[in-house]
Scaffold this motif. Structure first.
Motif, PDB file in Angstrom:
ATOM      1  N   LEU A  93       0.831  -1.209   0.000  1.00 21.29           N
ATOM      2  CA  LEU A  93       0.000   0.000   0.000  1.00 21.29           C
ATOM      3  C   LEU A  93       0.862   1.254   0.000  1.00 21.29           C
ATOM      4  CD1 LEU A  93      -2.753   1.491   0.342  1.00 21.29           C
ATOM      5  CD2 LEU A  93      -2.453   1.203   2.810  1.00 21.29           C
ATOM      6  N   ALA A  96       2.070   1.934  -3.424  1.00 19.76           N
ATOM      7  CA  ALA A  96       0.980   2.444  -4.257  1.00 19.76           C
ATOM      8  C   ALA A  96       0.555   3.847  -3.847  1.00 19.76           C
ATOM      9  CB  ALA A  96      -0.219   1.498  -4.182  1.00 19.76           C
ATOM     10  N   ALA A  97       0.849   4.253  -2.604  1.00 18.66           N
ATOM     11  CA  ALA A  97       0.397   5.549  -2.081  1.00 18.66           C
ATOM     12  C   ALA A  97       1.451   6.640  -2.241  1.00 18.66           C
ATOM     13  CB  ALA A  97       0.018   5.407  -0.605  1.00 18.66           C
ATOM     14  N   ILE A 146      -4.190  -2.722  -5.166  1.00 25.78           N
ATOM     15  CA  ILE A 146      -2.920  -2.223  -4.633  1.00 25.78           C
ATOM     16  C   ILE A 146      -1.748  -3.017  -5.200  1.00 25.78           C
ATOM     17  CG2 ILE A 146      -1.540  -2.064  -2.501  1.00 25.78           C
ATOM     18  CD1 ILE A 146      -4.220  -1.511  -1.031  1.00 25.78           C
ATOM     19  N   THR A 370      -8.907   1.373  -7.463  1.00 26.88           N
ATOM     20  CA  THR A 370      -7.702   1.272  -6.638  1.00 26.88           C
ATOM     21  C   THR A 370      -6.455   1.165  -7.498  1.00 26.88           C
ATOM     22  OG1 THR A 370      -8.982   0.146  -4.908  1.00 26.88           O
ATOM     23  CG2 THR A 370      -6.587   0.003  -4.773  1.00 26.88           C
ATOM     24  N   GLY A 373      -4.620   4.333  -9.254  1.00 27.25           N
ATOM     25  CA  GLY A 373      -3.690   5.217  -8.562  1.00 27.25           C
ATOM     26  C   GLY A 373      -4.146   6.655  -8.479  1.00 27.25           C
ATOM     27  N   ALA A 382      -6.900   3.907  -2.784  1.00 27.03           N
ATOM     28  CA  ALA A 382      -7.434   2.829  -1.950  1.00 27.03           C
ATOM     29  C   ALA A 382      -8.730   3.272  -1.274  1.00 27.03           C
ATOM     30  CB  ALA A 382      -6.406   2.408  -0.898  1.00 27.03           C
TER      31      ALA A 382
END
Length: 404
Positions: A93, A96-97, A146, A370, A373, A382
């Motif tokens: 996560l 991806a964040a 994710i 999700t 992005g 997310a």
């Protein structure tokens, strides 16, 4: 001493010395495969949310020490192979964040909130039931979204840096066929050799290889907490803790949820002050230590978790070297190794998301949002994936008759 709470007892051990070799070996294998399979993802994830090399090294050390101590203490206390690990879905996560924040202090604030919520789940079971009541298809689809961009990285790396990536991918494929448990560690070993050869003297230039903890003063940004802290909490609970309890139950152990959740949540909060993201009940590696390969007698398997915990603490002492190695590599190569490590989790997540026919459209909506992005008004994909998936599920269920 308290006895293991087992639904059944089987087998018997030999002599004490001979009977200890088997669980200790299982603990060693579990610790090596657990660490080697995903430490690159932890460091990459911490870098993605703004950590410096020193902070990422500290974060890796923190999650190693806190998870290791929880393994030792709870396995000894309950005489069960209760094991802990860092949140691998949580680390994914973070990768991806990357667009959510580059302020590591704000990320640490989100880590603290995640840990506090896990503690609250242990103290207030109703919260735990509320989290686990999130439809499995939606939670699995969010996790799949994710993981998906990370799992694409081996393809991208094979095109961009074939001389480095292809040997890693081929090694993974060969070991996956011969000994799946060692596929990712073997791929990481090949990647490490390639990095050392190509980086040369630049590997240690300006890097601190000694294990050090760096205290990070947290900042509490509401948008980062919603975009990072809450999804981190959900994927850690749904993707790790719930499966972890299920794995232990499969092997006949009734694990007390309150001490496990309180310990992992408190460990996550302590580790957060030093850059660690989250720890949780182990799931995949737990099967190695809780299964019959660890010992024929379920009551004599708990030393495996104590052994694994001790090794995790020792591995943490190598966090500086691990971070230097990752920092010297092309980022796409590190993400590619992480992608190979997460392929199994991606398959499981997609299978679970699409298992119920009536929930497939909401699950796909969650997955697509999700995986995109997108970041809207400072909130990451997310969060929006969960929101959109929930809305589609509600609309999809209006007027639908319950299945017979």
């Amino acid at each position: 001493m308290p006895r293991s709470r087992l639904s059944g007892r089987t087998g018997s051990g030999g002599s004490n010395a001979a009977g200890l070799i088997q669980p200790v070996s299982a603990g060693v294998i579990s610790a090596i495969t657990g660490f080697a399979s995903s430490f690159v993802l932890v460091v990459a994830g911490l870098h993605a949310v703004g950590a410096s090399d020193a902070q990422a090294s500290s974060g890796l050390l923190a999650v190693c020490v806190t998870s290791g101590l929880c393994c030792i203490l709870l396995a000894w206390r309950f005489r069960m192979p209760i094991s802990f690990a860092w949140s691998t879905p949580g680390a994914a996560l973070l990768v991806a964040a990357a667009s959510v924040t580059d302020d590591f202090a704000a990320a640490v604030g989100a880590f603290l909130v995640c840990g506090a919520l896990i503690v609250l789940c242990g103290l207030w079971p109703a919260l735990g039931r509320a989290i686990t009541s999130i439809p499995r298809s939606i939670a699995s689809a969010m996790l799949a979204g994710i993981l998906f961009p990370i799992c694409l990285a081996p393809i991208t790396a094979a095109v961009e840096i074939p001389w480095l990536a292809i040997p890693v991918i081929v090694t993974w494929l060969v070991f996956f066929r011969l000994s799946p448990r060692w596929a990712v560690p073997a791929a990481m070993a090949v990647a490490a050799i390639a990095i050392v050869v190509t980086a040369g003297g630049g590997l240690t230039a300006g890097a601190s290889l000694a294990p050090t903890l760096q205290f990070v003063v947290p900042a509490f940004d509401p948008l980062v907490i919603v975009s990072l802290g809450l999804p981190l909490f959900i994927v850690t609970m749904a993707g790790q803790n719930v499966p972890g309890f299920a794995v232990m139950s499969t092997f006949g152990y009734t694990v007390p949820p309150r001490p496990v959740l309180v310990a992992s949540g408190a460990g996550s909060m302590i580790g957060a002050f030093f850059g660690g993201h989250a720890i949780n009940l182990a799931a995949i590696t737990a099967a190695i230590m809780a299964g019959p390969d660890s010992h024929p007698n379920p009551e004599k398997r708990w030393p495996a978790s104590v052994t694994a915990g001790a090794l995790y603490v020792l591995f943490g002492l190598g966090a500086g070297m691990a971070t230097a190695l990752i920092s010297a590599a092309p980022p796409i190569l590190i993400t590619a190794v992480a992608g190979l490590a997460l392929l199994g989790a991606l398959v499981t997540s997609i299978t679970s998301a699409l298992e119920t026919a009536t929930q497939r459209i909401p699950a796909i909506a969650t997955f697509l949002v999700t995986a995109s992005g997108v970041s809207i008004v400072g909130l990451g994909s997310a969060f929006w994936g969960l929101l959109v998936g929930g809305m589609v599920m509600i609309v999809n269920s209006l007027g639908r008759r319950p299945a017979d």
